[in-house]
Scaffold this active site. Structure first.
Site, PDB file in Angstrom:
ATOM      1  N   GLU A 280      -3.628  -3.725  -6.983  1.00  0.00           N
ATOM      2  CA  GLU A 280      -3.382  -3.709  -5.533  1.00  0.00           C
ATOM      3  C   GLU A 280      -3.715  -5.068  -4.928  1.00  0.00           C
ATOM      4  OE1 GLU A 280      -1.802  -1.241  -4.121  1.00  0.00           O
ATOM      5  OE2 GLU A 280      -1.800  -0.208  -6.039  1.00  0.00           O
ATOM      6  N   TRP A 283      -0.761  -7.008  -5.509  1.00  0.00           N
ATOM      7  CA  TRP A 283       0.323  -6.871  -4.535  1.00  0.00           C
ATOM      8  C   TRP A 283       0.131  -7.805  -3.349  1.00  0.00           C
ATOM      9  CZ3 TRP A 283       5.104  -4.897  -4.168  1.00  0.00           C
ATOM     10  CH2 TRP A 283       5.545  -4.191  -5.285  1.00  0.00           C
ATOM     11  N   TRP A 311      21.564   0.185  11.833  1.00  0.00           N
ATOM     12  CA  TRP A 311      20.330   0.769  12.378  1.00  0.00           C
ATOM     13  C   TRP A 311      20.640   1.495  13.667  1.00  0.00           C
ATOM     14  CZ3 TRP A 311      16.930   0.728   8.717  1.00  0.00           C
ATOM     15  CH2 TRP A 311      16.837  -0.342   7.847  1.00  0.00           C
ATOM     16  N   ASN A 346      -2.911   3.868   2.976  1.00  0.00           N
ATOM     17  CA  ASN A 346      -1.693   3.301   2.394  1.00  0.00           C
ATOM     18  C   ASN A 346      -0.614   4.340   2.128  1.00  0.00           C
ATOM     19  OD1 ASN A 346      -0.044   1.268   1.010  1.00  0.00           O
ATOM     20  ND2 ASN A 346      -0.533   2.473  -0.815  1.00  0.00           N
ATOM     21  N   TRP A 364      13.595  -1.415  10.570  1.00  0.00           N
ATOM     22  CA  TRP A 364      12.230  -1.601  10.055  1.00  0.00           C
ATOM     23  C   TRP A 364      11.459  -2.666  10.830  1.00  0.00           C
ATOM     24  CZ3 TRP A 364      10.900  -6.430   8.190  1.00  0.00           C
ATOM     25  CH2 TRP A 364      11.957  -7.302   7.914  1.00  0.00           C
ATOM     26  N   TRP A 387       6.987  -3.354   4.675  1.00  0.00           N
ATOM     27  CA  TRP A 387       8.070  -2.693   5.417  1.00  0.00           C
ATOM     28  C   TRP A 387       9.406  -2.902   4.730  1.00  0.00           C
ATOM     29  CZ3 TRP A 387       8.631   0.771   9.251  1.00  0.00           C
ATOM     30  CH2 TRP A 387       7.466   1.155   9.931  1.00  0.00           C
TER      31      TRP A 387
END
Length: 474
Positions: A280, A283, A311, A346, A364, A387
């Site tokens: 993590e 990431w 969208w 998360n 987004w 996102w």
DNA sequence: TTTTGAGTTGTTCGA
DNA sequence: GTCGAACAACTCAAA
């Protein structure tokens, strides 16, 4: 005589996303010169391309700066606060302090790099020593490069390459005190920056949840090491449990370094929960690797095909999502946890983001902007990259047909509804499993008139088909 | 250059 | 209720 003059000159340490005194290479190097040291923090909302921080981050920053100033004073270092364009401010401080050297820890966002590079050039040309150090990432973006591409776009090969390269250096201790005699300089008063909200002061939930600052970060890490990390792999997805480290805002502001976290976690047996936790951290590294190469990570989809994505404009749905009034318990719980504490688990971030971008088919970027404003850990790389990943337009993104079902996810990861009940008062008394399906026929005792819990704003099946069709058409 | 193996986190449907 | 397959190809990274 030049040598006499220089003997009295001091060093500047410019603090940015590294609000700590331990494991701070720039600070350590400055003190090692055996000259007086002045600390500087610049609230820069004017330099080209810099993204002004959101409201929750401003609240955090306020307390964090207070803490840093206290820590630095113990090292004989005053912290000067200034507001304005960083290039002008730093030049001004160098002259006012009679400094002959400036130290900082590197930033990796493209706009920030441009500011720093330009300053380094002009200061160097003026005969000022400029030293930049690596402090905020374990693996600087340019040190990891695939053989056939300019940068990594897939996490797994990125992290494999990182783990196969030179291991992160050991963290540095808190340095000794700096030489006495730092010049007295005028600076801004922190209170005048109004980082702390007033009229109304909505920060009560944040105050109750967090302890910004280096000491708070250390406490958080120690608590995680002696508890959560041992069961991290299995329990990290359960939002009702305190199974994650909650270090994200501390890392965001550099109150703790990834090196400190790495060496604390890497001493655990390989292959277990420690490795899962470190991935993590990986990431975070990957997101910054991406942001280094992609200036407009928050504004432009990594996958250019999404330029044409239809969208939906739906202000009412967006507002319902922001307020936690969608009628889907786990979504509403997450959005209210965010509003109340400035943070969201998360797993629930993925669910709420998927709900906005896929179920509601709302851009987004609108969700990213909301998170940017409300998260205390809002990070210029992690937030937009996350996102984009959920929306399916990012690097190494989730496949388009992966659309989370908020009811199934809640049943799976919040089986007894403890998380939902904590954040959605209307469902606190919902019996048993009805907490996940308050409007279902079998939950007849929970009609919204009775609970005050609104009905769903969208039909999941209809929305799923709508999204699948649109994504497939790309 | 070409080939090959692989890729954070799911859902639904039908047997 | 459980389980496997479909959902889609595509792109990346490395050999």
């Amino acid at each position: 005589m030049v040598s006499d003059l220089s003997a009295n000159r001091c060093s500047i340490v410019w603090f940015r996303d590294d609000l700590r005194v331990s494991d701070n290479p720039a600070l350590t190097a400055a003190i090692a010169r055996d000259r007086p040291v002045v600390g500087l923090f610049v609230l820069d909302e004017e330099s080209d391309g810099l993204r002004p921080i959101g409201a929750a981050s401003r609240w955090w920053l306020n307390t964090s700066i207070e803490g840093l100033a206290r820590e630095l004073l113990r090292l004989n270092i005053p912290l000067i606060l200034r507001r304005g364009r960083a290039d002008a401010v730093v030049n001004d401080i160098v002259v006012a302090a009679g400094a002959d050297a400036v130290f900082w820890n590197r930033r990796y966002g493209p706009a920030e790099r441009a500011v720093d590079a330009s300053l380094k050039e002009s200061l160097t040309a003026a005969g000022i020593i400029v030293e930049s150090h690596a402090a905020s990432l374990l693996f600087e973006p340019w040190t990891l490069k695939p053989a056939t591409a300019p940068y990594y776009r897939v996490f797994t090969p990125f992290w494999r390459a990182a783990l196969g390269s030179a291991p992160p250096r050991r963290p540095l201790p808190v340095p000794k005190q700096a030489t006495q005699g730092a010049p007295r300089l005028s600076g801004a008063r922190l209170a005048d920056w109004r980082l702390h909200p007033t009229s109304p002061d909505w920060s009560g939930g944040l105050e109750a949840t967090w302890t910004p600052g280096e000491a708070g970060a250390r406490t958080r890490l120690d608590a995680f090491l002696s508890g959560g990390i041992g069961s991290y792999a299995t329990e990290r997805d359960r939002p009702a449990l305190a199974a994650t480290s909650r270090l994200s805002p501390h890392l965001r502001f550099g109150e703790i370094s990834p090196h400190q976290v790495w060496h604390a976690a890497a001493s655990r047996p390989p292959g277990g929960d420690g490795d899962k936790f470190l991935s993590e951290i990986g990431w975070r590294e990957f997101c910054w690797h991406l942001h280094y190469h992609l200036p407009d990570l928050a504004g432009r989809a990594f996958n250019p095909r999404f330029e044409a994505f239809p969208w939906r404009s739906d202000p009412a749905a967006l507002t319902a999502w922001q307020r936690g009034e969608t009628g889907y318990p786990i979504i509403d719980a997450g959005m209210r946890e965010l509003w109340h504490t400035g943070w969201m688990h998360n797993r629930v971030r993925m669910l709420t983001a998927s709900f906005l971008a896929k179920t509601l088919m709302i851009d987004w970027r609108l969700g990213e902007a909301w998170f940017w404003d409300t998260l205390v850990d809002a990070d210029p790389a992690n937030n937009p990259a996350g996102w984009q990943w959920v929306a399916g337009c990012g690097a190494d993104a989730a496949p388009y047909f992966r659309i989370f079902n908020p009811v199934l996810q809640a049943e799976k990861f919040d089986p007894d509804g403890a998380y939902i009940r904590r954040w959605v008062p209307a469902l606190r008394a919902a019996p048993g499993k009805t907490v996940h399906r308050p409007q279902a026929p079998s939950s007849a005792g929970l009609l919204d008139a009775e609970t005050g819990y609104a009905p769903p704003i969208v039909d999941l099946q209809v929305a799923r088909q709508r999204a699948l069709a649109a994504f497939k058409a790309l």
